[in-house]
Design an enzyme around this catalytic site. Structure first.
Site, PDB file in Angstrom:
ATOM      1  N   HIS A 170      46.730   9.602  44.324  1.00 46.62           N
ATOM      2  CA  HIS A 170      47.747   9.307  44.464  1.00 46.62           C
ATOM      3  C   HIS A 170      48.618  11.167  44.807  1.00 46.62           C
ATOM      4  CE1 HIS A 170      51.933  11.208  42.306  1.00 46.62           C
ATOM      5  NE2 HIS A 170      51.821  10.060  40.590  1.00 46.62           N
ATOM      6  N   GLU A 272      50.631   6.301  47.951  1.00 45.68           N
ATOM      7  CA  GLU A 272      49.697   6.336  47.041  1.00 45.68           C
ATOM      8  C   GLU A 272      49.441   5.226  47.022  1.00 45.68           C
ATOM      9  OE1 GLU A 272      51.226   7.462  42.921  1.00 45.68           O
ATOM     10  OE2 GLU A 272      52.584   7.938  43.782  1.00 45.68           O
TER      11      GLU A 272
END
Length: 298
Positions: A170, A272
Site C-alpha cells: 500500500h 499500490e
C-alpha cells in the site's frame, strides 16, 4: 529481540518513539549507507522511509499525525495488506487490510553487498496466521533491499493445504502537489471506481486528480508518477501483481476518516502493487507466490 548480527549500514533501534498507550517502544531497523537512508518497522514489516543519496525530498509520504500504536497501521510508507485487501471479497473482514500490518514480524536475517545494498528478511509469526484463519502452516516473508532503488518481495508459501488470499503493498508516495501529478502506465486498463461504485471503467491516458480517487485497476503493467512540482518521476516496476490501486482521499475525508493533518492530502498519492478482488491469488499445497516491486527515481 532476535539475535541477528546486522551488517554495516543497518542499526536496530529497539525503542523507536511511539504513542502507544502501553508506553512500549517500536523496534525499527534504520538504514544509512553510501547509497541511501531508510527505515523499516518490525511492527507490520512496514517500510516508512527510503531516500537515495542526492535526492532532495523523501520518496515515501508519512502523515505528521501517524499513530504509532500496536493496534494501528502507520499512516504512510508501505503498509502490507494480507491476507485480504480492504474488507475482503466478502466485504465483512476485519480489521481492514488484514492482520499482517498490525503484527510484529520477526527479523530472520540481514545482509549487504560490496556495492552498498542492504537486505532485510522478515517473517510473519504463526500466531497471526492462526488468528487470520489463514492456512496455519503457511509461511509468509517480506524481503526488502535498499540501495539506489528499493526492492520489496512478499513471498507466500502454502503449507499442507491449498489457500487463497489478497495482498498489496500500500505505497504512500510523496508528491509536490497531487492536483498537478499524474500516473502513467494504466492507459486502456479497466478499473473499479470505488467512489462511484462503477465497475468496468476504461482508463484513457494518464490518471490525473481533481477529487477523491479510489480505483482498483486490473493491470500487470508497471506504473510511474510524474511530478512536475518536485521535478521527478517515481517508477514502480512490479511482478506477481494483477492489480494496481490508485488512491487519494481528498480534503474532507483525509481529516475526518483517515486522521491526516489539514492539507496533507495534497502531498501524497497511493499507487499500490496488489492482487485484489477478482485478482486474488490461489495456491495449491506447497506452492509459492511472490508479490514484488522495485521503486526508483527518474
Amino acid at each position: 529481540m532476535q539475535d541477528i548480527t546486522l551488517p554495516e549500514g543497518l542499526r536496530l533501534n529497539e525503542e523507536s518513539p511511539t504513542n502507544d498507550q502501553s508506553g512500549a517502544g517500536f523496534a525499527t531497523i534504520d538504514v544509512s549507507t553510501r547509497l541511501c537512508t531508510g527505515r523499516i518497522h518490525l511492527h507490520g514489516a512496514q517500510v516508512t522511509a527510503w531516500q537515495p543519496r542526492g535526492a532532495s525530498e523523501p520518496v515515501f509520504w508519512q502523515s505528521a499525525q501517524a499513530q504509532l500504536a500496536s493496534d494501528k497501521a502507520i499512516r504512510g510508507g508501505v503498509p502490507i495488506s494480507f491476507p485480504w485487501f480492504a474488507d475482503g471479497r466478502s466485504h465483512n473482514q476485519k480489521p481492514a487490510h488484514g492482520l499482517a500490518r498490525l503484527a510484529d514480524w520477526k527479523l530472520v536475517d540481514a545482509s549487504s553487498t560490496p556495492g552498498g545494498e542492504v537486505t532485510v528478511r522478515l517473517r510473519l509469526d504463526d500466531e497471526t496466521l492462526a488468528k487470520s484463519k489463514f492456512a496455519p502452516d503457511a509461511e509468509v516473508t517480506l524481503v526488502v533491499t535498499m540501495g539506489v532503488a528499493v526492492q520489496m518481495s512478499l513471498v507466500v508459501r502454502a503449507g499442507s493445504a491449498a489457500c487463497h488470499f489478497e495482498d498489496a503493498m500500500h505505497n504512500y508516495f510523496h508528491v509536490g502537489d497531487v492536483t498537478r501529478a499524474s500516473v502513467k502506465g494504466l492507459d486502456a486498463a479497466r478499473y473499479l471506481d470505488k467512489v462511484s461504485g462503477r465497475d468496468g471503467q476504461l482508463q484513457e491516458g494518464p490518471v490525473t486528480f481533481s477529487g477523491e480517487t479510489d480505483r482498483v485497476y486490473q493491470s500487470v503493467a508497471s506504473a510511474s508518477i510524474v511530478d512536475p512540482v518536485l521535478n521527478r518521476t517515481i517508477r514502480i516496476e512490479k511482478s506477481g501483481s494483477e492489480s494496481t490501486v490508485v488512491w487519494n482521499p481528498w480534503s474532507k475525508r483525509s481529516e475526518k476518516d483517515f486522521g491526516m493533518a489539514p492539507g496533507e492530502w495534497q502531498q501524497m498519492v497511493c499507487v499500490e502493487t496488489a492482487n485484489a478482488l477478482a485478482d486474488e491469488v490461489y495456491l495449491e499445497a506447497g506452492e509459492k507466490h511472490a508479490l514484488s516491486q522495485v521503486i526508483s527515481l527518474g
